[in-house]
Design a protein around this motif. Sequence first.
Motif, PDB file in Angstrom:
ATOM      1  N   GLY A   1     -29.502 -17.642   5.956  1.00  0.00           N
ATOM      2  CA  GLY A   1     -28.279 -17.797   7.277  1.00  0.00           C
ATOM      3  C   GLY A   1     -27.875 -16.295   8.184  1.00  0.00           C
ATOM      4  N   ALA A   2     -29.169 -15.614   8.284  1.00  0.00           N
ATOM      5  CA  ALA A   2     -29.040 -14.369   8.488  1.00  0.00           C
ATOM      6  C   ALA A   2     -29.312 -14.538  10.312  1.00  0.00           C
ATOM      7  CB  ALA A   2     -30.187 -13.432   8.627  1.00  0.00           C
ATOM      8  N   PRO A   3     -28.204 -13.786  10.992  1.00  0.00           N
ATOM      9  CA  PRO A   3     -26.956 -12.453  10.182  1.00  0.00           C
ATOM     10  C   PRO A   3     -26.240 -13.030   9.809  1.00  0.00           C
ATOM     11  CG  PRO A   3     -27.179 -12.489  12.740  1.00  0.00           C
ATOM     12  CD  PRO A   3     -27.919 -13.952  12.743  1.00  0.00           C
ATOM     13  N   CYS A   4     -25.875 -12.335   8.761  1.00  0.00           N
ATOM     14  CA  CYS A   4     -24.697 -12.934   7.696  1.00  0.00           C
ATOM     15  C   CYS A   4     -23.549 -11.605   7.491  1.00  0.00           C
ATOM     16  CB  CYS A   4     -25.259 -13.227   6.727  1.00  0.00           C
ATOM     17  SG  CYS A   4     -23.638 -13.930   5.029  1.00  0.00           S
ATOM     18  N   ILE A   5     -21.882 -12.388   7.810  1.00  0.00           N
ATOM     19  CA  ILE A   5     -21.143 -11.361   7.436  1.00  0.00           C
ATOM     20  C   ILE A   5     -20.603 -12.168   6.351  1.00  0.00           C
ATOM     21  CG2 ILE A   5     -21.187 -10.473   9.449  1.00  0.00           C
ATOM     22  CD1 ILE A   5     -17.741 -11.884  10.255  1.00  0.00           C
ATOM     23  N   CYS A   6     -19.911 -11.452   5.351  1.00  0.00           N
ATOM     24  CA  CYS A   6     -18.512 -12.043   4.657  1.00  0.00           C
ATOM     25  C   CYS A   6     -17.167 -11.826   4.560  1.00  0.00           C
ATOM     26  CB  CYS A   6     -18.976 -11.719   3.166  1.00  0.00           C
ATOM     27  SG  CYS A   6     -17.763 -11.482   1.923  1.00  0.00           S
ATOM     28  N   ILE A   7     -16.278 -11.581   4.636  1.00  0.00           N
ATOM     29  CA  ILE A   7     -14.890 -11.663   5.114  1.00  0.00           C
ATOM     30  C   ILE A   7     -14.110 -12.338   4.238  1.00  0.00           C
ATOM     31  CG2 ILE A   7     -13.091 -12.059   6.318  1.00  0.00           C
ATOM     32  CD1 ILE A   7     -14.918 -12.333   8.623  1.00  0.00           C
TER      33      ILE A   7
END
Length: 159
Positions: A130-136
């Motif tokens: 699922g790139a690019p990925c961020i986590c909040i």
Amino acid sequence: MSKAFDEIREAKFQALIPRYPNLQALTLPSLWLWQEQYGWICPEGVAYLAKRLKLSVAQIYSIASFYTMFNLNPVGKYHIQVCKTLSCMLGGSETILECLEKNLGITPGQTTQDGRFTLTQVECLGACSGAPCICINETYHEKMDEASLLNLLEDLKRD
């Protein structure tokens, strides 16, 4: 008054004890409980867990500092983690990071003055497909682009 597990975390801690072969094996779950309650692993928390688990402060700290999932400093209401490994970089994580820096006015390792946002770069979020990925906080946002990021930031700023 010194910090300790509240009633909820203490009950969870006690429920975990019979599931593990010894107290040392409870280190990661105990760190999670502490962070769940206080938002970060403070020095007082390290000392508390060392005493509860019959380990040294150095042992608890070495484990907490090894894993990027544990916050060793206070974080904002929204802790934004940006993956910096190859899959995400090839997918555009550098652009995502620049967009966050520009819109929040902070760089990795910093928190906005109002305490709402903390920005961190991490080695891997384990979501390469699922790139690019961020986590909040605890929520993953995959296949991010600038438009979706800006929409997400606006929603968070309204909250």
